[in-house]
Structures are given as structure tokens and as C-alpha cells.
Scaffold this motif. Structure first.
Motif, PDB file in Angstrom:
ATOM      1  N   ALA A   2     -40.960 -23.590 -58.019  1.00 52.06           N
ATOM      2  CA  ALA A   2     -40.123 -24.778 -57.829  1.00 52.06           C
ATOM      3  C   ALA A   2     -41.044 -25.972 -57.625  1.00 52.06           C
ATOM      4  O   ALA A   2     -42.065 -25.867 -56.939  1.00 52.06           O
ATOM      5  CB  ALA A   2     -39.191 -24.618 -56.630  1.00 52.06           C
ATOM      6  N   ASP A   3     -40.712 -27.095 -58.246  1.00 54.16           N
ATOM      7  CA  ASP A   3     -41.495 -28.310 -58.014  1.00 54.16           C
ATOM      8  C   ASP A   3     -40.618 -29.547 -58.093  1.00 54.16           C
ATOM      9  O   ASP A   3     -39.500 -29.514 -58.620  1.00 54.16           O
ATOM     10  CB  ASP A   3     -42.686 -28.420 -58.970  1.00 54.16           C
ATOM     11  CG  ASP A   3     -42.287 -28.304 -60.427  1.00 54.16           C
ATOM     12  OD1 ASP A   3     -41.378 -29.027 -60.847  1.00 54.16           O
ATOM     13  OD2 ASP A   3     -42.904 -27.490 -61.146  1.00 54.16           O
ATOM     14  N   TYR A   4     -41.155 -30.623 -57.545  1.00 57.96           N
ATOM     15  CA  TYR A   4     -40.404 -31.871 -57.458  1.00 57.96           C
ATOM     16  C   TYR A   4     -41.351 -33.039 -57.672  1.00 57.96           C
ATOM     17  O   TYR A   4     -42.398 -33.139 -57.019  1.00 57.96           O
ATOM     18  CB  TYR A   4     -39.728 -31.991 -56.088  1.00 57.96           C
ATOM     19  CG  TYR A   4     -38.880 -33.235 -55.946  1.00 57.96           C
ATOM     20  CD1 TYR A   4     -37.632 -33.304 -56.546  1.00 57.96           C
ATOM     21  CD2 TYR A   4     -39.357 -34.333 -55.226  1.00 57.96           C
ATOM     22  CE1 TYR A   4     -36.859 -34.451 -56.417  1.00 57.96           C
ATOM     23  CE2 TYR A   4     -38.582 -35.475 -55.098  1.00 57.96           C
ATOM     24  CZ  TYR A   4     -37.330 -35.531 -55.705  1.00 57.96           C
ATOM     25  OH  TYR A   4     -36.571 -36.659 -55.586  1.00 57.96           O
ATOM     26  N   ILE A   5     -40.983 -33.902 -58.606  1.00 57.41           N
ATOM     27  CA  ILE A   5     -41.716 -35.150 -58.797  1.00 57.41           C
ATOM     28  C   ILE A   5     -41.193 -36.151 -57.772  1.00 57.41           C
ATOM     29  O   ILE A   5     -39.980 -36.313 -57.608  1.00 57.41           O
ATOM     30  CB  ILE A   5     -41.519 -35.691 -60.218  1.00 57.41           C
ATOM     31  CG1 ILE A   5     -42.078 -34.700 -61.236  1.00 57.41           C
ATOM     32  CG2 ILE A   5     -42.199 -37.048 -60.381  1.00 57.41           C
ATOM     33  CD1 ILE A   5     -41.871 -35.114 -62.674  1.00 57.41           C
ATOM     34  N   LEU A   6     -42.096 -36.806 -57.073  1.00 59.01           N
ATOM     35  CA  LEU A   6     -41.698 -37.718 -55.996  1.00 59.01           C
ATOM     36  C   LEU A   6     -41.136 -39.001 -56.576  1.00 59.01           C
ATOM     37  O   LEU A   6     -41.722 -40.082 -56.515  1.00 59.01           O
ATOM     38  CB  LEU A   6     -42.894 -38.004 -55.083  1.00 59.01           C
ATOM     39  CG  LEU A   6     -43.484 -36.773 -54.387  1.00 59.01           C
ATOM     40  CD1 LEU A   6     -44.642 -37.163 -53.491  1.00 59.01           C
ATOM     41  CD2 LEU A   6     -42.415 -36.048 -53.584  1.00 59.01           C
ATOM     42  N   SER A   7     -39.941 -38.850 -57.112  1.00 58.69           N
ATOM     43  CA  SER A   7     -39.200 -39.975 -57.678  1.00 58.69           C
ATOM     44  C   SER A   7     -37.822 -39.986 -57.045  1.00 58.69           C
ATOM     45  O   SER A   7     -37.127 -38.972 -57.020  1.00 58.69           O
ATOM     46  CB  SER A   7     -39.077 -39.819 -59.199  1.00 58.69           C
ATOM     47  OG  SER A   7     -38.251 -40.811 -59.744  1.00 58.69           O
ATOM     48  N   PHE A   8     -37.422 -41.122 -56.513  1.00 58.03           N
ATOM     49  CA  PHE A   8     -36.160 -41.189 -55.775  1.00 58.03           C
ATOM     50  C   PHE A   8     -35.118 -42.051 -56.491  1.00 58.03           C
ATOM     51  O   PHE A   8     -34.179 -42.564 -55.890  1.00 58.03           O
ATOM     52  CB  PHE A   8     -36.412 -41.758 -54.373  1.00 58.03           C
ATOM     53  CG  PHE A   8     -37.415 -40.954 -53.597  1.00 58.03           C
ATOM     54  CD1 PHE A   8     -37.044 -39.772 -52.991  1.00 58.03           C
ATOM     55  CD2 PHE A   8     -38.732 -41.355 -53.515  1.00 58.03           C
ATOM     56  CE1 PHE A   8     -37.963 -39.013 -52.292  1.00 58.03           C
ATOM     57  CE2 PHE A   8     -39.656 -40.607 -52.814  1.00 58.03           C
ATOM     58  CZ  PHE A   8     -39.279 -39.436 -52.204  1.00 58.03           C
ATOM     59  N   SER A   9     -35.283 -42.211 -57.794  1.00 60.61           N
ATOM     60  CA  SER A   9     -34.332 -42.989 -58.570  1.00 60.61           C
ATOM     61  C   SER A   9     -33.460 -42.061 -59.396  1.00 60.61           C
ATOM     62  O   SER A   9     -33.708 -40.855 -59.491  1.00 60.61           O
ATOM     63  CB  SER A   9     -35.068 -43.957 -59.502  1.00 60.61           C
ATOM     64  OG  SER A   9     -35.759 -43.235 -60.493  1.00 60.61           O
ATOM     65  N   ASP A  10     -32.434 -42.617 -60.015  1.00 60.51           N
ATOM     66  CA  ASP A  10     -31.547 -41.850 -60.874  1.00 60.51           C
ATOM     67  C   ASP A  10     -31.831 -42.126 -62.342  1.00 60.51           C
ATOM     68  O   ASP A  10     -30.969 -41.949 -63.201  1.00 60.51           O
ATOM     69  CB  ASP A  10     -30.078 -42.199 -60.562  1.00 60.51           C
ATOM     70  CG  ASP A  10     -29.675 -41.741 -59.163  1.00 60.51           C
ATOM     71  OD1 ASP A  10     -30.205 -40.703 -58.725  1.00 60.51           O
ATOM     72  OD2 ASP A  10     -28.855 -42.420 -58.532  1.00 60.51           O
ATOM     73  N   ASP A  11     -33.063 -42.535 -62.639  1.00 56.68           N
ATOM     74  CA  ASP A  11     -33.435 -42.807 -64.019  1.00 56.68           C
ATOM     75  C   ASP A  11     -33.421 -41.516 -64.832  1.00 56.68           C
ATOM     76  O   ASP A  11     -33.374 -40.415 -64.301  1.00 56.68           O
ATOM     77  CB  ASP A  11     -34.822 -43.448 -64.089  1.00 56.68           C
ATOM     78  CG  ASP A  11     -34.850 -44.817 -63.424  1.00 56.68           C
ATOM     79  OD1 ASP A  11     -33.767 -45.422 -63.305  1.00 56.68           O
ATOM     80  OD2 ASP A  11     -35.942 -45.251 -63.018  1.00 56.68           O
ATOM     81  N   GLU A  12     -33.506 -41.683 -66.153  1.00 58.10           N
ATOM     82  CA  GLU A  12     -33.508 -40.522 -67.033  1.00 58.10           C
ATOM     83  C   GLU A  12     -34.908 -39.967 -67.256  1.00 58.10           C
ATOM     84  O   GLU A  12     -35.104 -39.073 -68.084  1.00 58.10           O
ATOM     85  CB  GLU A  12     -32.870 -40.883 -68.372  1.00 58.10           C
ATOM     86  CG  GLU A  12     -31.388 -41.244 -68.245  1.00 58.10           C
ATOM     87  CD  GLU A  12     -30.756 -41.549 -69.595  1.00 58.10           C
ATOM     88  OE1 GLU A  12     -31.521 -41.597 -70.586  1.00 58.10           O
ATOM     89  OE2 GLU A  12     -29.540 -41.715 -69.651  1.00 58.10           O
ATOM     90  N   ALA A  13     -35.890 -40.492 -66.520  1.00 53.02           N
ATOM     91  CA  ALA A  13     -37.260 -39.987 -66.613  1.00 53.02           C
ATOM     92  C   ALA A  13     -37.943 -40.212 -65.270  1.00 53.02           C
ATOM     93  O   ALA A  13     -37.558 -41.092 -64.492  1.00 53.02           O
ATOM     94  CB  ALA A  13     -38.023 -40.677 -67.722  1.00 53.02           C
ATOM     95  N   ALA A  14     -38.946 -39.391 -64.994  1.00 54.89           N
ATOM     96  CA  ALA A  14     -39.714 -39.530 -63.754  1.00 54.89           C
ATOM     97  C   ALA A  14     -41.149 -39.116 -64.022  1.00 54.89           C
ATOM     98  O   ALA A  14     -41.416 -38.213 -64.812  1.00 54.89           O
ATOM     99  CB  ALA A  14     -39.112 -38.666 -62.642  1.00 54.89           C
ATOM    100  N   GLY A  15     -42.063 -39.779 -63.339  1.00 59.62           N
ATOM    101  CA  GLY A  15     -43.470 -39.439 -63.498  1.00 59.62           C
ATOM    102  C   GLY A  15     -44.240 -39.799 -62.240  1.00 59.62           C
ATOM    103  O   GLY A  15     -43.819 -40.667 -61.474  1.00 59.62           O
ATOM    104  N   GLY A  16     -45.381 -39.116 -62.043  1.00 57.58           N
ATOM    105  CA  GLY A  16     -46.202 -39.408 -60.886  1.00 57.58           C
ATOM    106  C   GLY A  16     -46.574 -38.154 -60.134  1.00 57.58           C
ATOM    107  O   GLY A  16     -46.679 -37.061 -60.699  1.00 57.58           O
TER     108      GLY A  16
END
Length: 233
Positions: free
Chosen positions: A168-182
Motif C-alpha cells: 500500500a502506498d500514498y502520494i502526499l497529495s491532498f487535492s482532488d485533482d485527476e493527477a498527483a505527483g511528489g
């Protein structure tokens, strides 16, 4: 150890059945990073031999570190990883050290996917090497004296390895965008099987060694990953 392995395998199957219906849309992109965790080892037969010889016995849990990465294509995952495992025990003048390294090619499948969080089943196949070093402290600190005193033996062999687990993993993005990175954080747990005793060709220097007990990185594992990447949902 066998009971623990069976329990982990059962949990993996149950989690897959429970969550397999919750995937609606796939994800695309990739993640990678470094891992640190614990690997349980099958060293029962080895420890019996060490104890009989008056040598220190090894712990059946060792530090594992390494890393890897994967790409997601819809619901399918493809990637690879490599790990180094080491454990050492010392008693008096005697030291026993076990070093293991392996790499795997992995395939997986998303079982839960919600924005920047994902859970997936992962299976891998690969190979590695293992060395067992048994040594004694030198009796003399004089350089010349140690030319004629051999106080270290290193036994080595290669092996195939198979693994299965839940990650299990999680990208530290707290938006509801259709993409996340970082930056991304992850956890993994599962089971590795290395049939060292079935295929081992142990060497001591250039000599083949017979009668080596069966031991190796067969057992459960758990690891924490920190890395990064990007996904489109």
C-alpha cells in the motif's frame, strides 16, 4: 515460522477477495523509492550446527534494506526491486555473519484504488546470493604473524527466490485533482520462499562443500518505503 507464513498467505488472499470489487478505474504512472524493514529467516538447521560447534547462533529476524519501483497500466503493475539482508552474532573470539542479496521481477494487480492511495497484490520471481562467514579474532596483532594464520571461512551459493505480498502506498497529495505527483510513503508485507537447500551448490573458495544445512531467506517480511513518483487517475 510455518504457521506465521500460512497466516500471512491467508490474509493476503482474504484482502484480495474483499477489495477486488472496489476498483472502478485504473491508474497510470509510476513510483519508486528506498525500503527498510525486517526479513524473517529460516536458520533453525544452521543454528543447530552452530550450537554443536560452540559457535554463536543467528537471530531469525534480520534487517533488510533496498528498494525498487513499478509502473501502473490501468489495474496492472510491473516493476522490480532488490534487497540486502545481513545479520551477525559474536561470542568471545568467534563471529558468525550471514549476508544475503537478491533481486526480483514483479507483477501485480490493484485491489483498491482511491485517488493518491492504492493497495495492490504483488508477486515476484528472481535470484540472489548468500554467504556465511565464520571467523575468529586474530591471536596476534603483528602483520607477519597473520600470514600463516587463517581464521576466516566464507561459504557461498546462489539461489532462486519467490515472493508474494500486499503493498500500500500514498502520494502526499491532498487535492482532488485527476493527477498527483511528489513524495510517496508505502508499506509492504508478505512472504518470501528461497529453496536454497534444493538447488544449493555451496563453495568455500574454489572447493565444492557438501552437507551444508538448509537455511536462507524463507519467511515473512515487512518493510516501509519512502520515495516518489506520479500518477494519473
Amino acid at each position: 515460522m510455518k504457521k506465521t507464513a500460512g497466516l500471512i498467505t491467508l490474509i493476503i488472499l482474504l484482502v484480495g477477495l474483499v477489495f477486488s470489487q472496489e476498483i472502478k478505474n485504473g491508474q497510470y504512472g509510476g513510483l519508486g523509492g528506498g525500503d527498510i524493514g525486517a526479513q524473517w529467516l529460516d536458520v533453525e538447521e544452521l543454528n543447530a550446527e552452530l550450537k554443536a560447534a560452540g559457535l554463536p547462533e543467528l537471530n531469525d529476524v534480520a534487517l533488510a534494506n533496498g528498494g525498487g519501483g513499478y509502473g501502473i497500466m490501468g489495474k496492472f503493475i510491473i516493476g522490480g526491486e532488490g534487497y540486502s539482508i545481513s545479520t551477525k552474532e559474536k561470542s568471545g573470539v568467534d563471529t558468525v555473519q550471514l549476508n544475503i542479496g537478491y533481486g526480483t521481477f514483479n507483477l501485480g494487480y490493484l485491489i483498491l484504488s482511491k485517488q493518491a492511495f492504492r493497495m495492490y497484490a504483488l508477486g515476484g520471481i528472481g535470484g540472489g546470493g548468500i554467504s556465511l562467514k565464520i571467523s575468529q579474532n586474530p591471536e596476534s596483532t603483528n602483520f607477519d604473524d597473520n600470514f600463516s594464520t587463517f581464521n576466516e571461512n566464507t561459504f557461498s551459493t546462489g539461489f532462486p527466490i519467490f515472493k508474494v505480498g500486499i503493498n500500500a502506498d500514498y502520494i502526499l497529495s491532498f487535492s482532488d485533482d485527476e493527477a498527483a505527483g511528489g513524495l510517496a510513503l508505502g508499506l509492504a508485507a508478505g512472504y518470501t520462499y528461497a529453496p536454497v537447500g534444493l538447488v544449493s551448490d555451496w563453495k568455500l573458495s574454489d572447493s565444492t562443500i557438501e552437507g551444508v544445512p538448509n537455511f536462507g531467506p524463507t519467511g515473512p517480511y515487512i518493510s516501509f518505503r519512502i520515495g516518489g513518483g506520479g500518477l494519473a487517475f
